[in-house]
Design a protein around this motif. Sequence first.
Motif: not given
Length: 672
Positions: A426-453
Motif C-alpha cells: 500500500t502506497w500512501w502518506q500521512t497527508e492522504t489519510g489512507g491507502h491510495m495505490i495498492n492491489p486489491l485481493p480479488g482483483v490485481t495480479a501482483l508484481v513484487p515491489g509494485s504497489c500496482t494501481l
Amino acid sequence: MSVPSSAIESVLIENRVFPPSDAMVKCARISGMAAYNALCAQAGGDYEGFWATLARENLAWSKPFTKTLDESNAPFYKWFEDGELNASANCLDRHMGTPVENKTAIIFEADDGAVAKVTYKELLARVGQFANALKARGVKKGDRVILYMPMTVEGVIAMQACARLGAIHSVVFGGFSAKALQERIVNIGAVAVITANVQMRGGRAMPLKAVVDEALALGGCEAVKTVLVYQRTKDACNMVAGRDLTFEQALAGQSTTCAPVPVSAEHPLFVLYTSGSTGQPKGVVHCTGGYLLWAKLTMDWTFDLKPEDVFWCTADIGWITGHTYVAYGPLAAGGTQIMFEGVPTYPDAGRFWQMIERHKCSVFYTAPTAVRSLIKASEADPKVHPKRFDLSSLRILGSVGEPINPEAWVWYYKNVGGERCPIVDTWWQTETGGHMINPLPGVTALVPGSCTLPLPGLMISIVDEMGHEMPNGSGGMLVIKRPWPSMVRTIWNDPERFKKSYFPEELGGKTYLAGDGAVRSTGEATNGADRGYFRITGRIDDVLNVSGHRMGTMEIESALAAKSDLVAEAAVVGRPDDLTGEAICAFVVLKGGRPTGDEAVRIANELRNWIAKEIGPIAKPKDIRFGDNLPKTRSGKIMRRLLRSIAKGEPITQDVSTLENPQILKQLAEKL
Ligand code: PRX
C-alpha cells in the motif's frame, strides 16, 4: 522542485506475476478486474456522485450532507461539509444492537505476553467514561489534546474519547524527545496531555510522564491545564497537584455514558505532525467525514475485511498507519483486531509469528523493515523462522511505509503467506489519510515491489516539472489530479505552507504533489500483465524514510546546528540501507577543527546523543563524517548530490568543476 536521477533511473525489470486465486476473486468484495474497472468508470462519469454514495453507505450521519465537494476555495477543498457526524459514534455506538456489540473489538497482547480482550460494548463504555473525565476537566469541542502514549488499549480509548467530544487529538510518537514533544504542544496550543507513567518495550520500562514533565518545563505550554496519567505499571511518577491526575483518579465516579457530540464533516478530527523539507514538522490536519470514510472504505477494499477476520496492523498509534488502521478503520468496520504493545524481536524474533498463530490472525499488515529484520533473524536462528509456526489462519498480507524490495516481498509471500496470501503493498502518506495505490485481493495480479494501481476513483498520474504526463516507462513526480475525501485539509497554523508544499503554482495550484518519484510499467516484461502499474522510486524532496519513519534532513541539520558550542556547519543526506531502507548520514564541520581517531568517535557519539535529545533516537545518524569544510560551489551552495554519492561509497563521477574545494571530497569519504 526537480526530479532526481533516482526517480528516472530505470528500475530493475520484474517479470514475476502472481494473479489472484479463483477462491480470492470469488469471495472478495471487489471481485475481478471488470468490477474494478466498473467502479473507476462510475467515478469517472460522476466523481462527486461516486463519493457521495459511498459516504452515505459507509458512515452514519446525524445530519445528512447535501453538498459533496466544495472546490470554491481550492486547494482548501471541503467534503460533505454541511453533514454532521461523530467519529467515535461511527466506530462504537453504530454497532450497538447489532451482532458486533458483543464481538471482540481488540485483542491486546502486552509486551510480557499477557492478553486482554475488549468487546465493542465494553470499549464504548470505557470511551464514554474517559470522555466524561475529559469533560470534567473542561475539555470541549475544538480543544486540542496531546497524546504521548504507549501502544495500549488506553491509547485508542483516549483518541476515541477526544473524537467523541469533538476535541482534536494530536498523538506524538512515544520515541520523540521532550523538545520535540514541547514544540508540538506549543504549535497546537494543547489544553491537556494524556500520557502514561512508562511504556513497556522489549522487557524494559521507558519513562513517558517524566518526558512530559520535561517538555512542559521547557516553556510555552501554559495552556496545558491537565495531564492525565495511565499507570501502565505500579512505578510511581511525579504528579503535579492540580494539574496531574492518574486515569484512576480521573475516571472515578464518571458515568460510562457520554453522548457523542455531532460535528461538521469538516471539523478537524486530528492533527498529526510529520516531517517535510524544512526544519519544522508539519501539523497535517485531517477532518472527520472524509477521513473516516476512507478508514472504513479501505478496510473493505484493500483488506476485504470479513466479519470473521482477525486483523493486525503492527503500526504504533503515533503514526498515521496506527491512526487509520488501528484507532479508526478496524473499529469503523466492526472488525476484531490485535493490538501489540511490544517489539517484534522480544522475547525473540518469532514473536509476530507466534502471535499470528496464537490469535489466529487472518489479515496481517506490517512494514518492509520489520520483514527484512525478521528474515535476517530467521536466517541466524531457525527456531524463529515463520515455517516453525502455524500461520494457516492468514489470508491476506500487507506492506506499508516504504518500498518493499522484491527479495523481501518473495520471502514474505512464501514463508509467511504460504504462497496463498496476496500481499497488498500500500502506497500512501500521512497527508492522504489512507491507502491510495495498492492491489486489491480479488482483483490485481501482483508484481513484487509494485504497489500496482490506484484505488477506484482516484486520479493519479506521473508528470514532469511542467505537469506533462509521462509515458509508461519514464519516471517523474507522482501527483493526484482531483481532490479526494481523506486528503490533508491544511497545515495547522500554516495554510501558506500547505499551498506551497502540496499544490505548487508550477503545476497549476490544484494538483496534489505527493513528494515521491514514480514510474509506470510498460508491461513489456510481463506480456502486458502489469502495464500501467505504479512503482515508487523514492522521495523527490529532502525527506528520508528510515525504517518506514519519515525524517526531514533539515530537521536533523537544525538539531546539529543547535549544538553551537561544537558544530559550525552540518549537512545530512540519506543512503540506501539493506535493513532500514535508508540510513541517515551526517557530514559535520566542527568549530574546533576536524577530529580524528578516538576523539572523532567520542564526538560522533556526543552528537548522536544530542540528536536523540533534540528529536528522538529514531533520528540518530548511522554515519557521521567530519571534514574541514563541506563541498560547496563558488556561490557557497552545498552540493548535496556529491554528499549522497560519498555516503553511498560511490566513486565521484559527477562534474566537480564548479566546486570551490574539490579536495574536501576525499576527506569526507573517510569513515570513522
Ligand atoms: O515515500 C513514500 C513512503 O512513505 C512516505 C509517506 O510517509 P508517511 O507520511 O510517514 O506515511 C507512512 C505510512 C503510509 C511516502 O511519501 N511510502 C509509504 N508507503 C509506501 C512508500 N513507498 C513505497 N511503497 C509504499 N508502499
